[in-house]
Design a protein around this motif. Sequence first.
Motif, PDB file in Angstrom:
ATOM      1  N   HIS A 137     -88.233 -13.409 -40.790  1.00  0.00           N
ATOM      2  CA  HIS A 137     -88.707 -14.200 -39.658  1.00  0.00           C
ATOM      3  C   HIS A 137     -88.192 -15.638 -39.733  1.00  0.00           C
ATOM      4  O   HIS A 137     -87.817 -16.224 -38.720  1.00  0.00           O
ATOM      5  CB  HIS A 137     -90.231 -14.151 -39.573  1.00  0.00           C
ATOM      6  N   PHE A 138     -88.144 -16.213 -40.933  1.00  0.00           N
ATOM      7  CA  PHE A 138     -87.579 -17.553 -41.084  1.00  0.00           C
ATOM      8  C   PHE A 138     -86.068 -17.547 -40.860  1.00  0.00           C
ATOM      9  O   PHE A 138     -85.517 -18.474 -40.267  1.00  0.00           O
ATOM     10  CB  PHE A 138     -87.895 -18.130 -42.463  1.00  0.00           C
ATOM     11  N   VAL A 139     -85.391 -16.505 -41.331  1.00  0.00           N
ATOM     12  CA  VAL A 139     -83.941 -16.429 -41.156  1.00  0.00           C
ATOM     13  C   VAL A 139     -83.586 -16.337 -39.672  1.00  0.00           C
ATOM     14  O   VAL A 139     -82.694 -17.037 -39.188  1.00  0.00           O
ATOM     15  CB  VAL A 139     -83.363 -15.231 -41.942  1.00  0.00           C
ATOM     16  N   LYS A 140     -84.280 -15.497 -38.945  1.00  0.00           N
ATOM     17  CA  LYS A 140     -83.999 -15.363 -37.516  1.00  0.00           C
ATOM     18  C   LYS A 140     -84.367 -16.636 -36.770  1.00  0.00           C
ATOM     19  O   LYS A 140     -83.753 -16.974 -35.767  1.00  0.00           O
ATOM     20  CB  LYS A 140     -84.731 -14.160 -36.920  1.00  0.00           C
ATOM     21  N   PRO A 193     -95.191  -8.886 -34.358  1.00  0.00           N
ATOM     22  CA  PRO A 193     -96.329  -8.154 -33.801  1.00  0.00           C
ATOM     23  C   PRO A 193     -96.712  -8.616 -32.395  1.00  0.00           C
ATOM     24  O   PRO A 193     -97.463  -7.940 -31.708  1.00  0.00           O
ATOM     25  CB  PRO A 193     -97.465  -8.439 -34.780  1.00  0.00           C
ATOM     26  N   PHE A 194     -96.200  -9.763 -31.966  1.00  0.00           N
ATOM     27  CA  PHE A 194     -96.574 -10.315 -30.673  1.00  0.00           C
ATOM     28  C   PHE A 194     -95.540 -10.029 -29.582  1.00  0.00           C
ATOM     29  O   PHE A 194     -95.647 -10.535 -28.476  1.00  0.00           O
ATOM     30  CB  PHE A 194     -96.791 -11.824 -30.798  1.00  0.00           C
ATOM     31  N   ALA A 195     -94.524  -9.224 -29.896  1.00  0.00           N
ATOM     32  CA  ALA A 195     -93.482  -8.900 -28.925  1.00  0.00           C
ATOM     33  C   ALA A 195     -94.045  -8.001 -27.828  1.00  0.00           C
ATOM     34  O   ALA A 195     -95.001  -7.263 -28.033  1.00  0.00           O
ATOM     35  CB  ALA A 195     -92.325  -8.196 -29.629  1.00  0.00           C
ATOM     36  N   SER A 217     -89.475 -11.357 -29.982  1.00  0.00           N
ATOM     37  CA  SER A 217     -90.238 -12.603 -29.874  1.00  0.00           C
ATOM     38  C   SER A 217     -89.284 -13.782 -29.993  1.00  0.00           C
ATOM     39  O   SER A 217     -88.233 -13.688 -30.614  1.00  0.00           O
ATOM     40  CB  SER A 217     -91.283 -12.683 -30.988  1.00  0.00           C
ATOM     41  N   SER A 218     -89.702 -14.909 -29.456  1.00  0.00           N
ATOM     42  CA  SER A 218     -88.882 -16.115 -29.519  1.00  0.00           C
ATOM     43  C   SER A 218     -88.789 -16.621 -30.958  1.00  0.00           C
ATOM     44  O   SER A 218     -89.558 -16.221 -31.831  1.00  0.00           O
ATOM     45  CB  SER A 218     -89.488 -17.201 -28.634  1.00  0.00           C
ATOM     46  N   VAL A 257     -91.067 -18.229 -36.352  1.00  0.00           N
ATOM     47  CA  VAL A 257     -91.323 -19.192 -37.421  1.00  0.00           C
ATOM     48  C   VAL A 257     -92.825 -19.299 -37.690  1.00  0.00           C
ATOM     49  O   VAL A 257     -93.245 -19.445 -38.837  1.00  0.00           O
ATOM     50  CB  VAL A 257     -90.689 -20.574 -37.133  1.00  0.00           C
ATOM     51  N   LEU A 258     -93.644 -19.189 -36.661  1.00  0.00           N
ATOM     52  CA  LEU A 258     -95.097 -19.204 -36.865  1.00  0.00           C
ATOM     53  C   LEU A 258     -95.563 -17.960 -37.616  1.00  0.00           C
ATOM     54  O   LEU A 258     -96.404 -18.042 -38.511  1.00  0.00           O
ATOM     55  CB  LEU A 258     -95.820 -19.340 -35.524  1.00  0.00           C
TER      56      LEU A 258
END
Length: 88
Positions: free
Chosen positions: A20-23, A33-35, A43-44, A49-50
């Motif tokens: 998630h940090f890399v993307k 999970p929020f997509a 997800s954006s 990052v969050l």
Amino acid sequence: MYHYVSYFFGGAFLANAIPHFVKRNDGQPFQSPFAKPPGEGLSSSTVNVLWGAFNLAVGYWLVCQVGDFDLRNRVHILVAGSGALLMG
């Protein structure tokens, strides 16, 4: 014994934070999970990052605040590494 379970899941959460940090740094959308739709959409980078920060915080808490994790203890490393490996 409960601390080994905590180390295992802590390793999994820490491993999950990495993509998630890399993307986020790539600036590309990535699944979270929020997509929308769940499990298929993207997800954006802000959401990623969050989500990565949340995973990092939970992983840190599970590994460093539960029990007495020691980097020189092979069993502790193997248990946390097993959780990370399983997540990968």
